[in-house]
Design a protein around this motif. Sequence first.
Motif, PDB file in Angstrom:
ATOM      1  N   ASN A 143       0.870  -1.122   0.013  1.00 37.34           N
ATOM      2  CA  ASN A 143      -0.048   0.066  -0.047  1.00 37.34           C
ATOM      3  C   ASN A 143       0.819   1.350  -0.093  1.00 37.34           C
ATOM      4  N   GLY A 144       0.400   2.473  -0.261  1.00 36.46           N
ATOM      5  CA  GLY A 144       1.001   3.592  -0.099  1.00 36.46           C
ATOM      6  C   GLY A 144       1.443   3.792  -1.502  1.00 36.46           C
ATOM      7  N   PHE A 145       2.162   4.921  -1.556  1.00 26.56           N
ATOM      8  CA  PHE A 145       2.739   5.478  -2.680  1.00 26.56           C
ATOM      9  C   PHE A 145       4.472   5.072  -2.972  1.00 26.56           C
ATOM     10  N   SER A 146       4.869   5.270  -3.963  1.00 24.99           N
ATOM     11  CA  SER A 146       6.127   4.731  -4.478  1.00 24.99           C
ATOM     12  C   SER A 146       7.139   5.720  -4.576  1.00 24.99           C
ATOM     13  N   PHE A 147       7.182   6.790  -4.704  1.00 29.88           N
ATOM     14  CA  PHE A 147       8.301   7.716  -4.952  1.00 29.88           C
ATOM     15  C   PHE A 147       8.646   8.413  -3.741  1.00 29.88           C
ATOM     16  N   PHE A 148       9.713   8.453  -3.061  1.00 30.65           N
ATOM     17  CA  PHE A 148      10.814   7.661  -3.577  1.00 30.65           C
ATOM     18  C   PHE A 148      11.143   6.223  -2.452  1.00 30.65           C
ATOM     19  N   SER A 149      11.659   5.299  -2.785  1.00 31.47           N
ATOM     20  CA  SER A 149      11.970   4.245  -1.920  1.00 31.47           C
ATOM     21  C   SER A 149      12.386   4.365  -0.682  1.00 31.47           C
ATOM     22  N   GLY A 150      11.687   4.114   0.229  1.00 32.20           N
ATOM     23  CA  GLY A 150      12.240   4.091   1.816  1.00 32.20           C
ATOM     24  C   GLY A 150      13.027   3.192   2.069  1.00 32.20           C
ATOM     25  N   HIS A 151      13.087   1.808   1.526  1.00 31.54           N
ATOM     26  CA  HIS A 151      13.914   0.687   1.603  1.00 31.54           C
ATOM     27  C   HIS A 151      15.250   1.354   1.263  1.00 31.54           C
ATOM     28  N   SER A 152      15.188   1.815  -0.127  1.00 30.48           N
ATOM     29  CA  SER A 152      16.588   2.299  -0.579  1.00 30.48           C
ATOM     30  C   SER A 152      16.933   3.335   0.159  1.00 30.48           C
ATOM     31  N   ALA A 153      16.322   4.321   0.530  1.00 32.06           N
ATOM     32  CA  ALA A 153      16.741   5.612   1.229  1.00 32.06           C
ATOM     33  C   ALA A 153      17.321   5.111   2.715  1.00 32.06           C
ATOM     34  N   TYR A 154      16.623   4.143   3.314  1.00 27.87           N
ATOM     35  CA  TYR A 154      16.876   3.674   4.659  1.00 27.87           C
ATOM     36  C   TYR A 154      18.339   3.034   4.471  1.00 27.87           C
ATOM     37  N   SER A 155      18.307   1.994   3.614  1.00 21.26           N
ATOM     38  CA  SER A 155      19.357   1.098   3.467  1.00 21.26           C
ATOM     39  C   SER A 155      20.794   1.900   3.209  1.00 21.26           C
ATOM     40  N   PHE A 156      20.644   2.725   2.240  1.00 21.78           N
ATOM     41  CA  PHE A 156      21.945   3.487   1.671  1.00 21.78           C
ATOM     42  C   PHE A 156      22.388   4.368   2.676  1.00 21.78           C
ATOM     43  N   ALA A 157      21.382   5.233   3.411  1.00 13.46           N
ATOM     44  CA  ALA A 157      21.684   6.049   4.529  1.00 13.46           C
ATOM     45  C   ALA A 157      22.651   5.327   5.761  1.00 13.46           C
ATOM     46  N   LEU A 158      21.961   4.350   5.877  1.00 12.87           N
ATOM     47  CA  LEU A 158      22.483   3.457   7.122  1.00 12.87           C
ATOM     48  C   LEU A 158      23.834   2.866   6.820  1.00 12.87           C
ATOM     49  N   THR A 159      24.015   2.336   5.740  1.00 14.38           N
ATOM     50  CA  THR A 159      25.476   1.892   5.155  1.00 14.38           C
ATOM     51  C   THR A 159      26.106   3.194   5.063  1.00 14.38           C
ATOM     52  N   THR A 160      25.983   4.173   4.520  1.00 15.79           N
ATOM     53  CA  THR A 160      26.979   5.390   4.370  1.00 15.79           C
ATOM     54  C   THR A 160      27.537   5.734   5.792  1.00 15.79           C
ATOM     55  N   ILE A 161      26.569   5.945   6.586  1.00 10.91           N
ATOM     56  CA  ILE A 161      27.129   6.463   8.114  1.00 10.91           C
ATOM     57  C   ILE A 161      27.899   5.351   8.570  1.00 10.91           C
ATOM     58  N   VAL A 162      27.588   4.185   8.568  1.00 10.70           N
ATOM     59  CA  VAL A 162      28.358   3.261   9.082  1.00 10.70           C
ATOM     60  C   VAL A 162      29.531   3.070   8.478  1.00 10.70           C
ATOM     61  N   VAL A 163      29.721   3.085   7.179  1.00 10.97           N
ATOM     62  CA  VAL A 163      30.941   3.098   6.402  1.00 10.97           C
ATOM     63  C   VAL A 163      31.860   4.124   6.814  1.00 10.97           C
ATOM     64  N   LEU A 164      31.047   5.425   7.236  1.00  6.92           N
ATOM     65  CA  LEU A 164      32.143   6.649   7.237  1.00  6.92           C
ATOM     66  C   LEU A 164      32.551   6.612   8.648  1.00  6.92           C
ATOM     67  N   PHE A 165      31.772   6.047   9.590  1.00 12.04           N
ATOM     68  CA  PHE A 165      32.293   5.809  10.998  1.00 12.04           C
ATOM     69  C   PHE A 165      33.218   4.737  11.254  1.00 12.04           C
ATOM     70  N   ILE A 166      33.273   3.880  10.449  1.00  8.16           N
ATOM     71  CA  ILE A 166      34.196   2.448  10.662  1.00  8.16           C
ATOM     72  C   ILE A 166      35.466   2.847   9.308  1.00  8.16           C
ATOM     73  N   LYS A 167      35.376   3.355   8.493  1.00  5.74           N
ATOM     74  CA  LYS A 167      36.223   3.183   7.425  1.00  5.74           C
ATOM     75  C   LYS A 167      37.787   3.337   7.753  1.00  5.74           C
ATOM     76  N   ASP A 168      38.305   3.989   8.929  1.00  2.00           N
ATOM     77  CA  ASP A 168      39.441   4.046   9.273  1.00  2.00           C
ATOM     78  C   ASP A 168      40.037   2.637   9.877  1.00  2.00           C
ATOM     79  N   THR A 169      38.964   1.947  10.658  1.00  5.17           N
ATOM     80  CA  THR A 169      39.175   0.964  11.449  1.00  5.17           C
ATOM     81  C   THR A 169      39.247  -0.172  10.477  1.00  5.17           C
ATOM     82  N   PHE A 170      38.207  -0.346   9.536  1.00  7.91           N
ATOM     83  CA  PHE A 170      38.049  -1.514   8.893  1.00  7.91           C
ATOM     84  C   PHE A 170      38.055  -1.079   7.344  1.00  7.91           C
ATOM     85  N   LYS A 171      39.070  -1.245   6.847  1.00  8.63           N
ATOM     86  CA  LYS A 171      39.480  -0.988   5.496  1.00  8.63           C
ATOM     87  C   LYS A 171      38.231  -1.329   4.459  1.00  8.63           C
TER      88      LYS A 171
END
Length: 191
Positions: free
Chosen positions: A104-132
């Motif tokens: 149900n609901g509308f399609s634009f833009f994808s919450g799954h896509s926004a949520y997963s890319f946002a979470l991945t981005t901030i985690v990668v930025l937080f750990i990039k120096d420790t985990f290459k």
Amino acid sequence: MFDKLLTWDRETFIYLNSLGIEEYDQFWSIATNISTWIPLYVLFLFLVMYKRSKKEKIQKILTAVLMLLFVLLLTGVTKELVGRIRPSADAEINTLIRIIKGSNGFSFFSGHSAYSFALTTIVVLFIKDTFKWSWAFYIWPIFLAFSRIYVGVHYPVDLITGAIVGILSGNLFYGIYLKFIAPYSRLSRPE
């Protein structure tokens, strides 16, 4: 120009959705569910907290939570303002596609896509120096985004826009963390 983009979006969705194989439908139904990925979230939490002071752990987690709330709000408002019907609910094409999971609901833009890319981005930025190797985590949001086409609930432009919003949100909140929060974390020693 806009009409060409919408035509491309629709045709690309129909093509990619038609590549689905019935034997894999259950797998993709499970893969597209946000709660399926709880073990990954636990790993993210562990990696962000690894060898950090208690204060820094709390600040990073709070930053990530605020970012996710921001993405959730932005996604909800945008969906209501744009009002794009999901492919699975679009009478013009829903007989041409494979619908594995209606939504149900509308399609634009994808919450799954926004949520997963946002979470991945901030985690990668937080750990990039420790985990290459942390950039490899981007496999998850790409996989999750594709699952939304497979199950019939999002067009490619929904997913691409969600990914851009997610990456920008992750970078924005990481910048906020660095400028306004991290200077205070350095005052604490690891416990």
